[in-house]
Design an enzyme around this catalytic site. Structure first.
Site, short mmCIF file in Angstrom:
data_model
loop_
_atom_site.label_atom_id
_atom_site.label_comp_id
_atom_site.label_asym_id
_atom_site.label_seq_id
_atom_site.Cartn_x
_atom_site.Cartn_y
_atom_site.Cartn_z
N ASP A 229 0.89 -1.17 0.00
CA ASP A 229 0.00 0.00 0.00
C ASP A 229 0.92 1.20 0.00
O ASP A 229 1.60 1.47 0.99
CB ASP A 229 -0.89 -0.03 1.26
CG ASP A 229 -1.94 1.07 1.25
OD1 ASP A 229 -1.64 2.16 0.73
OD2 ASP A 229 -3.05 0.83 1.75
N ALA A 289 -12.80 -6.48 -3.33
CA ALA A 289 -12.75 -5.00 -3.43
C ALA A 289 -13.71 -4.52 -4.52
O ALA A 289 -14.90 -4.33 -4.26
CB ALA A 289 -11.32 -4.56 -3.70
N ARG A 290 -13.24 -4.40 -5.73
CA ARG A 290 -14.08 -4.03 -6.86
C ARG A 290 -13.60 -4.80 -8.08
O ARG A 290 -12.38 -4.95 -8.29
CB ARG A 290 -13.98 -2.52 -7.15
CG ARG A 290 -14.80 -1.66 -6.23
CD ARG A 290 -16.30 -1.89 -6.42
NE ARG A 290 -17.14 -1.10 -5.54
CZ ARG A 290 -17.61 -1.53 -4.36
NH1 ARG A 290 -17.30 -2.73 -3.91
NH2 ARG A 290 -18.41 -0.76 -3.64
N ASP A 314 -15.74 -11.93 -5.39
CA ASP A 314 -17.03 -11.47 -4.88
C ASP A 314 -17.58 -10.33 -5.74
O ASP A 314 -18.75 -9.99 -5.62
CB ASP A 314 -16.84 -10.99 -3.43
CG ASP A 314 -18.15 -10.56 -2.77
OD1 ASP A 314 -19.15 -11.31 -2.93
OD2 ASP A 314 -18.20 -9.50 -2.12
N GLU A 319 -21.97 -6.00 -12.83
CA GLU A 319 -22.73 -6.77 -11.84
C GLU A 319 -24.22 -6.67 -12.10
O GLU A 319 -24.71 -5.55 -12.25
CB GLU A 319 -22.39 -6.29 -10.43
CG GLU A 319 -20.96 -6.63 -10.04
CD GLU A 319 -20.62 -6.31 -8.60
OE1 GLU A 319 -21.48 -5.80 -7.86
OE2 GLU A 319 -19.46 -6.56 -8.22
N HIS A 338 -21.39 -10.52 -4.78
CA HIS A 338 -21.13 -9.28 -4.02
C HIS A 338 -21.73 -9.38 -2.61
O HIS A 338 -22.59 -8.58 -2.22
CB HIS A 338 -21.69 -8.07 -4.78
CG HIS A 338 -21.05 -6.77 -4.36
ND1 HIS A 338 -20.81 -5.74 -5.24
CD2 HIS A 338 -20.60 -6.34 -3.15
CE1 HIS A 338 -20.26 -4.73 -4.59
NE2 HIS A 338 -20.12 -5.07 -3.32
N LEU A 339 -21.22 -10.36 -1.87
CA LEU A 339 -21.77 -10.63 -0.53
C LEU A 339 -20.91 -10.08 0.60
O LEU A 339 -21.22 -10.31 1.77
CB LEU A 339 -21.90 -12.16 -0.33
CG LEU A 339 -23.00 -12.89 -1.09
CD1 LEU A 339 -23.02 -14.37 -0.71
CD2 LEU A 339 -24.37 -12.27 -0.78
N GLY A 340 -19.82 -9.39 0.25
CA GLY A 340 -18.86 -8.96 1.27
C GLY A 340 -19.49 -8.29 2.47
O GLY A 340 -19.13 -8.56 3.62
#
Ligand code: NAI
Ligand code: HPV
Length: 602
Positions: A229, A289-290, A314, A319, A338-340
């Site tokens: 990061d 994340a995305r 995810d 989507e 997309h269940l995060g």
């Protein structure tokens, strides 16, 4: 006046007086004046009047909720407003309904497009995003329509981290595939032999709220955790036994890679053919994340070649993904829809967080999670408006000059003015520099309310310095200077004599200009994007670079050359309207006299 498009300036002061439940009059007062809105979308007299009528009638506002929201949040909303829960609306149905609503609450599945704001007829005052990412909301259109956007950035962090760990473990042990196989009547014990997690190296890409929680949990599973990061403080990682490494080291040494950065222009398709080629053969990838941070076609190629053994996803670029998506159907890919953020606990937390923020915003108060609506006294705005854009752009430039892996901790903002020290309120400018520094690298939205808090939370110390000038204080400010200490720069010439990254700018004819980079004087209008080159001073350089950009149809809006002495080094600054392609940038880098260059987005 300088554009203030990305910063919706709201003139409301928090009022201590008690208001009627709908408090519509406070909204009528708190909308920005026309002159401060780029789209010129000030509340019309009719709108203010209708809000006033609503208030006089004591009518409750109407909140439309288009996706499943936790009951605790719905209860809070119902105490204050009429709540219409209409799930699965088509875009047309949403546009029809919206003209009857004062607020809209969504998750990631509702596209809040410009048409929604246009269809609202000016009634929609607040959009609440019950979660972190607001890529499904057209924030610029919201701002132009005087609509506040708020989000709920913290309540689903743990849920997303837990889902990352769940995907990691189920991928390693083929849980989803084996489950489907047993349910199909098979018993394939040899086919579904997995791999162990203990002792394996996990690279966390993006060490923010979710990434650091995944790291903590993976340590508990006995994994060796490294992280990349460029902007996170290394000591925070060290404190939980995580080593910060470069991007290349992270992806080339990891057995597992977990993605936790926001989707920004810099992270878009960060995993692509080039980066997959650097990975260890047989690597396994998790993405909560995305979708857009992975080039999905490149991932398919990497799965086919065996570089990537497995992936667990995810999130997707589109989507829901197309039904025949080869990635979704791939036997080595585990997918979830997309269940995060989807745990009972997180959804209750998010629902309460967003209900509070929406109710506050409907009352005319401003939540710390407002994405586009800081609260600034009118006098301060009118005086400092020309410098607002400059401050944000200097922050944006400075952060993009930091070399990956440096981690930033200390930023100094200098204000050169002939004013007395007590005669200049710099809160707005400091917030704008903070916004410029943090937003390009994060999913956090910075406004005047949350700027100092956000900086502190990220371990970023922002100090201010007054540079006293002689003369009569005709302008509030002469120039603004932003310096980042204890970092390396990807453009060495951006370092000042005292070893900080330094950029300096001023307002000229109402427009922000960059006037200094490192110790080189430059002069370029801060519009579009920027190329900085250090070169041996010699004739013909402008032509060479100009013709490469011309061939690519990239329009040059500004060019200047600042040099130390004739024939020695010079810095060429080039303002461009479009982003040059990679090949054009490489061709510029290959011009022999160019010693270094960098492309910066404003
Ligand atoms: N799947 C789901 O349901 C959920 C997904 N998310 C997504 O997870 C992501 C992370 O969310 P948070 O941790 O809350 O955000 P955050 O802002 O706390 O952390 C993001 C981190 O990424 C770092 N970063 C920025 N550019 C980078 C780069 N080029 N390389 C490496 N790191 C970089 C930032 O410095 C920051 O530390 C976001 O994309 C968010 O939308 C969040 C919640 C639920
Ligand atoms: O909060 C986020 O960024 C998420 O991705 C969660 O999305 P959701 O609210 O579950 O549609």
């Amino acid at each position: 006046m300088a554009a203030v498009s990305s910063w919706n300036l709201v003139f409301a002061q928090p009022s201590k007086e008690k208001r009627p439940p709908s408090s519509s009059l406070s909204w009528a007062r708190s909308f920005p004046s026309k002159s401060h809105l780029p789209g010129g979308a000030a509340p019309t007299a009719g709108r203010a009047a209708s809000l006033a009528v609503l208030s006089l009638l004591g009518a409750k506002p109407t909140v439309l909720v288009t996706e499943k929201l936790g009951d605790a949040g719905l209860d809070l909303l119902r105490d204050f407003a009429n709540v219409d829960c209409s799930y699965n609306l088509s875009p047309e149905e949403l546009c029809t309904k919206i003209s009857l609503c004062d607020a809209l609450i969504v998750r990631s599945g509702t596209k809040v497009s410009r048409e929604v704001f246009e269809s609202s007829g000016g009634r929609l005052k607040v959009v609440g995003r019950a979660g972190v990412g607001i890529d499904n909301v057209d924030v610029a259109a919201a701002t132009e329509h005087g609509c506040v956007v708020v989000n709920a950035p913290t309540a689903n962090t743990i849920a997303a981290a837990e889902h990352g760990i769940a995907l990691l473990a189920s991928m390693a042990r083929n849980i989803a595939q084996a489950d489907a196989s047993v349910k199909a009547g098979k018993w394939q014990r040899n086919k579904y032999v997995g791999v162990s997690l203990v002792g394996k190296t996990l690279a966390i890409m993006g060490f923010g709220k979710v990434g650091s929680e995944v790291a903590r949990r993976a340590k508990g599973l006995g994994m060796l955790v490294i992280a990349h990061d460029p902007y996170a403080p290394a000591d925070r990682a060290r404190a939980i036994g995580v080593e910060m490494v470069s991007f290349d080291e992270a992806i080339s040494t990891a057995d597992f890679i977990s993605l936790h950065m926001p989707l920004t222009p810099a992270t878009s398709k960060m995993l692509n053919d080039d980066t997959f080629a650097k990975m260890k053969k047989g690597v396994r990838i998790v993405n909560v994340a995305r979708g857009g941070v992975i080039d999905e076609e490149a991932l398919l190629r990497a799965l086919a070649s065996g570089i990537v053994a497995q992936a667990a996803l995810d999130v997707f670029t589109e989507e829901p993904p197309p039904q025949d998506s080869r990635l979704v159907q791939h036997e080595n890919v585990t997918v979830t829809p997309h269940l995060g953020a989807s745990t009972t606990e997180a959804q209750e937390g998010v629902a309460i967080e967003i209900a509070d923020a929406v109710i506050g915003a409907l009352k005319g108060e401003l939540a710390a999670t407002a994405v586009n609506a800081p609260m600034v006294p009118a006098e301060v705005i009118s005086e400092l408006a020309p410098y607002v854009d400059l401050a944000e752009k200097l922050g944006r430039l400075a952060i993009q000059l930091v070399a990956g892996g440096s981690g930033i901790k200390s930023v100094k903002v200098g204000y050169a003015s002939a004013r007395g020290p007590d005669d200049l309120d710099t809160r707005l400018l400091r917030a704008m520099v903070t916004k410029g520094l943090i937003e390009p690298i994060s999913s956090v939205f910075v406004n005047l309310v949350n700027a100092d808090f956000t900086a502190k939370q990220r371990g970023l110390r922002i100090t201010e310095e007054r540079i006293m000038l002689d003369g009569s204080p005709e302008n509030a400010l002469e120039y603004i200077q932003v310096q980042i200490a204890n970092v390396e720069s990807k453009f060495a010439s951006a370092m000042s004599e005292s070893g900080e990254i330094r950029v300096e700018g001023k307002v000229k004819d109402g427009k922000p200009h960059l006037t200094m980079v490192g110790s080189f004087g430059v002069d370029v209008s801060l519009e579009g994007s920027l190329i900085l080159c250090r070169q041996i001073d010699q004739p013909g350089m402008i032509g060479k670079v100009g013709s490469i950009l011309g061939q690519e149809n990239v329009n040059v809006n500004y060019m200047s050359v600042g040099r130390t002495a004739p024939g020695k080094q010079a810095i060429m600054t080039i303002g461009v309207d479009e982003e040059p392609c990679r090949e054009a940038l490489m061709a510029i880098g290959e011009i022999p006299a160019i010693e270094e260059f960098v492309f910066l987005k404003l």
